[in-house]
Design a protein around this motif. Structure first.
Motif, PDB file in Angstrom:
ATOM      1  N   ASP A   1      12.787  10.082  -9.924  1.00  9.10           N
ATOM      2  CA  ASP A   1      12.092   8.842 -10.212  1.00  9.10           C
ATOM      3  C   ASP A   1      10.769   8.820  -9.439  1.00  9.10           C
ATOM      4  O   ASP A   1      10.753   8.604  -8.227  1.00  9.10           O
ATOM      5  CB  ASP A   1      12.974   7.655  -9.811  1.00  9.10           C
ATOM      6  CG  ASP A   1      12.306   6.319 -10.033  1.00  9.10           C
ATOM      7  OD1 ASP A   1      11.206   6.271 -10.626  1.00  9.10           O
ATOM      8  OD2 ASP A   1      12.885   5.308  -9.613  1.00  9.10           O
ATOM      9  N   CYS A   2       9.683   9.064 -10.139  1.00  8.74           N
ATOM     10  CA  CYS A   2       8.375   9.146  -9.496  1.00  8.74           C
ATOM     11  C   CYS A   2       7.980   7.837  -8.818  1.00  8.74           C
ATOM     12  O   CYS A   2       7.313   7.849  -7.780  1.00  8.74           O
ATOM     13  CB  CYS A   2       7.310   9.543 -10.513  1.00  8.74           C
ATOM     14  SG  CYS A   2       7.561  11.203 -11.175  1.00  8.74           S
ATOM     15  N   ILE A   3       8.380   6.704  -9.381  1.00 12.35           N
ATOM     16  CA  ILE A   3       8.035   5.410  -8.805  1.00 12.35           C
ATOM     17  C   ILE A   3       8.727   5.208  -7.458  1.00 12.35           C
ATOM     18  O   ILE A   3       8.235   4.504  -6.595  1.00 12.35           O
ATOM     19  CB  ILE A   3       8.386   4.259  -9.776  1.00 12.35           C
ATOM     20  CG1 ILE A   3       7.631   4.432 -11.092  1.00 12.35           C
ATOM     21  CG2 ILE A   3       8.093   2.900  -9.166  1.00 12.35           C
ATOM     22  CD1 ILE A   3       6.119   4.376 -10.974  1.00 12.35           C
TER      23      ILE A   3
ATOM     24  N   GLY B   1       8.701   7.759  -0.880  1.00 14.15           N
ATOM     25  CA  GLY B   1      10.147   7.874  -0.770  1.00 14.15           C
ATOM     26  C   GLY B   1      10.886   6.580  -0.998  1.00 14.15           C
ATOM     27  O   GLY B   1      12.111   6.549  -0.993  1.00 14.15           O
ATOM     28  N   SER B   2      10.150   5.518  -1.227  1.00 14.53           N
ATOM     29  CA  SER B   2      10.776   4.209  -1.421  1.00 14.53           C
ATOM     30  C   SER B   2      10.253   3.535  -2.687  1.00 14.53           C
ATOM     31  O   SER B   2      10.975   3.320  -3.631  1.00 14.53           O
ATOM     32  CB  SER B   2      10.502   3.327  -0.199  1.00 14.53           C
ATOM     33  OG  SER B   2      11.014   2.045  -0.392  1.00 14.53           O
ATOM     34  N   ARG B   3       8.982   3.205  -2.676  1.00 11.51           N
ATOM     35  CA  ARG B   3       8.348   2.553  -3.824  1.00 11.51           C
ATOM     36  C   ARG B   3       6.874   2.904  -3.784  1.00 11.51           C
ATOM     37  O   ARG B   3       6.140   2.407  -2.931  1.00 11.51           O
ATOM     38  CB  ARG B   3       8.550   1.048  -3.752  1.00 11.51           C
ATOM     39  CG  ARG B   3       7.942   0.287  -4.891  1.00 11.51           C
ATOM     40  CD  ARG B   3       8.892   0.204  -6.059  1.00 11.51           C
ATOM     41  NE  ARG B   3       8.287  -0.599  -7.127  1.00 11.51           N
ATOM     42  CZ  ARG B   3       8.514  -0.365  -8.382  1.00 11.51           C
ATOM     43  NH1 ARG B   3       9.322   0.597  -8.735  1.00 11.51           N
ATOM     44  NH2 ARG B   3       7.964  -1.105  -9.307  1.00 11.51           N
ATOM     45  N   ALA B   4       6.444   3.784  -4.658  1.00 12.42           N
ATOM     46  CA  ALA B   4       5.067   4.249  -4.654  1.00 12.42           C
ATOM     47  C   ALA B   4       4.510   4.240  -6.070  1.00 12.42           C
ATOM     48  O   ALA B   4       5.207   4.582  -7.016  1.00 12.42           O
ATOM     49  CB  ALA B   4       4.993   5.654  -4.074  1.00 12.42           C
TER      50      ALA B   4
ATOM     51  N   ASN C   1      -3.153  13.464   4.344  1.00 12.43           N
ATOM     52  CA  ASN C   1      -2.620  14.159   3.168  1.00 12.43           C
ATOM     53  C   ASN C   1      -2.334  13.206   2.010  1.00 12.43           C
ATOM     54  O   ASN C   1      -1.829  13.627   0.985  1.00 12.43           O
ATOM     55  CB  ASN C   1      -1.335  14.902   3.529  1.00 12.43           C
ATOM     56  CG  ASN C   1      -1.618  16.134   4.353  1.00 12.43           C
ATOM     57  OD1 ASN C   1      -2.745  16.591   4.435  1.00 12.43           O
ATOM     58  ND2 ASN C   1      -0.604  16.665   4.969  1.00 12.43           N
ATOM     59  N   ARG C   2      -2.633  11.957   2.168  1.00 14.79           N
ATOM     60  CA  ARG C   2      -2.280  10.939   1.176  1.00 14.79           C
ATOM     61  C   ARG C   2      -3.470  10.589   0.286  1.00 14.79           C
ATOM     62  O   ARG C   2      -4.545  10.222   0.773  1.00 14.79           O
ATOM     63  CB  ARG C   2      -1.791   9.700   1.923  1.00 14.79           C
ATOM     64  CG  ARG C   2      -1.284   8.601   1.046  1.00 14.79           C
ATOM     65  CD  ARG C   2      -0.890   7.399   1.910  1.00 14.79           C
ATOM     66  NE  ARG C   2      -0.592   6.273   1.089  1.00 14.79           N
ATOM     67  CZ  ARG C   2       0.614   5.753   0.947  1.00 14.79           C
ATOM     68  NH1 ARG C   2       1.633   6.267   1.594  1.00 14.79           N
ATOM     69  NH2 ARG C   2       0.805   4.715   0.171  1.00 14.79           N
ATOM     70  N   CYS C   3      -3.268  10.680  -1.022  1.00 13.04           N
ATOM     71  CA  CYS C   3      -4.307  10.297  -1.985  1.00 13.04           C
ATOM     72  C   CYS C   3      -4.635   8.816  -1.802  1.00 13.04           C
ATOM     73  O   CYS C   3      -3.735   7.979  -1.653  1.00 13.04           O
ATOM     74  CB  CYS C   3      -3.807  10.561  -3.404  1.00 13.04           C
ATOM     75  SG  CYS C   3      -4.987  10.057  -4.678  1.00 13.04           S
ATOM     76  N   ALA C   4      -5.919   8.498  -1.821  1.00 11.92           N
ATOM     77  CA  ALA C   4      -6.363   7.123  -1.626  1.00 11.92           C
ATOM     78  C   ALA C   4      -5.883   6.182  -2.735  1.00 11.92           C
ATOM     79  O   ALA C   4      -5.835   4.973  -2.543  1.00 11.92           O
ATOM     80  CB  ALA C   4      -7.886   7.077  -1.522  1.00 11.92           C
ATOM     81  N   ALA C   5      -5.505   6.725  -3.879  1.00 13.81           N
ATOM     82  CA  ALA C   5      -5.033   5.892  -4.991  1.00 13.81           C
ATOM     83  C   ALA C   5      -3.545   5.565  -4.887  1.00 13.81           C
ATOM     84  O   ALA C   5      -3.041   4.743  -5.641  1.00 13.81           O
ATOM     85  CB  ALA C   5      -5.312   6.586  -6.323  1.00 13.81           C
ATOM     86  N   LEU C   6      -2.852   6.189  -3.952  1.00 12.87           N
ATOM     87  CA  LEU C   6      -1.417   5.950  -3.796  1.00 12.87           C
ATOM     88  C   LEU C   6      -1.190   4.611  -3.097  1.00 12.87           C
ATOM     89  O   LEU C   6      -1.740   4.342  -2.043  1.00 12.87           O
ATOM     90  CB  LEU C   6      -0.776   7.073  -2.990  1.00 12.87           C
ATOM     91  CG  LEU C   6       0.732   6.990  -2.773  1.00 12.87           C
ATOM     92  CD1 LEU C   6       1.479   7.036  -4.105  1.00 12.87           C
ATOM     93  CD2 LEU C   6       1.198   8.111  -1.862  1.00 12.87           C
ATOM     94  N   VAL C   7      -0.350   3.795  -3.716  1.00 17.49           N
ATOM     95  CA  VAL C   7      -0.028   2.473  -3.183  1.00 17.49           C
ATOM     96  C   VAL C   7       1.470   2.423  -2.921  1.00 17.49           C
ATOM     97  O   VAL C   7       2.262   2.848  -3.763  1.00 17.49           O
ATOM     98  CB  VAL C   7      -0.420   1.366  -4.197  1.00 17.49           C
ATOM     99  CG1 VAL C   7      -0.050  -0.003  -3.674  1.00 17.49           C
ATOM    100  CG2 VAL C   7      -1.899   1.449  -4.532  1.00 17.49           C
ATOM    101  N   GLY C   8       1.856   1.912  -1.768  1.00 15.71           N
ATOM    102  CA  GLY C   8       3.272   1.756  -1.458  1.00 15.71           C
ATOM    103  C   GLY C   8       3.754   2.772  -0.453  1.00 15.71           C
ATOM    104  O   GLY C   8       2.971   3.478   0.183  1.00 15.71           O
ATOM    105  N   LYS C   9       5.073   2.845  -0.331  1.00 11.91           N
ATOM    106  CA  LYS C   9       5.704   3.706   0.662  1.00 11.91           C
ATOM    107  C   LYS C   9       6.322   4.926  -0.016  1.00 11.91           C
ATOM    108  O   LYS C   9       7.145   4.801  -0.925  1.00 11.91           O
ATOM    109  CB  LYS C   9       6.790   2.927   1.395  1.00 11.91           C
ATOM    110  CG  LYS C   9       7.450   3.718   2.488  1.00 11.91           C
ATOM    111  CD  LYS C   9       8.482   2.889   3.231  1.00 11.91           C
ATOM    112  CE  LYS C   9       9.149   3.762   4.280  1.00 11.91           C
ATOM    113  NZ  LYS C   9      10.259   3.085   4.910  1.00 11.91           N
TER     114      LYS C   9
END
Length: 100
Positions: free
Chosen positions: A4-6, A57-60, A47-55
């Motif tokens: 689950d990618c989300i 492994g939990s909710r991204a 290492n995190r893309c600036a467009a990534l929102v959330g945590k």
């Protein structure tokens, strides 16, 4: 194993050189503040893309999902690369316990 990618986001928090604009239009539709123009890729914070929102492994989620780079669109959930990225961030053990 459910991929689950989300609930993951690991591929968006794996490397500061990812994702690069390869075979697409250099970030068309992506806000300028999320683009590293010097290196033709998404801007990363560590290492995190600036467009990534959330945590991770939990909710991204991806804030530019509809306009994300080609390399992101082609990344396959459950692929060998996906599993490698998840494991490198310690998510394999979490998934294995959740599915037990």
């Amino acid at each position: 194993m459910d991929f689950d990618c989300i609930a993951c986001g690991a591929c968006c928090a794996y490397a500061d050189s990812w994702p690069a604009f390869i075979g697409d239009s250099d970030g068309a539709g992506i806000p300028d503040e999320l683009i590293d123009f010097d290196h033709r890729r998404m801007l990363c914070h560590g290492n995190r893309c600036a467009a990534l929102v959330g945590k991770v492994g939990s909710r991204a989620t991806c804030s530019v999902y509809a306009d994300r780079p080609l390399v992101c669109r082609e990344f396959q959930p459950g692929s060998e690369d996906c599993i490698m990225v998840r494991c490198s961030l310690g998510l394999c053990a979490v998934e294995q316990r959740a599915n037990s």
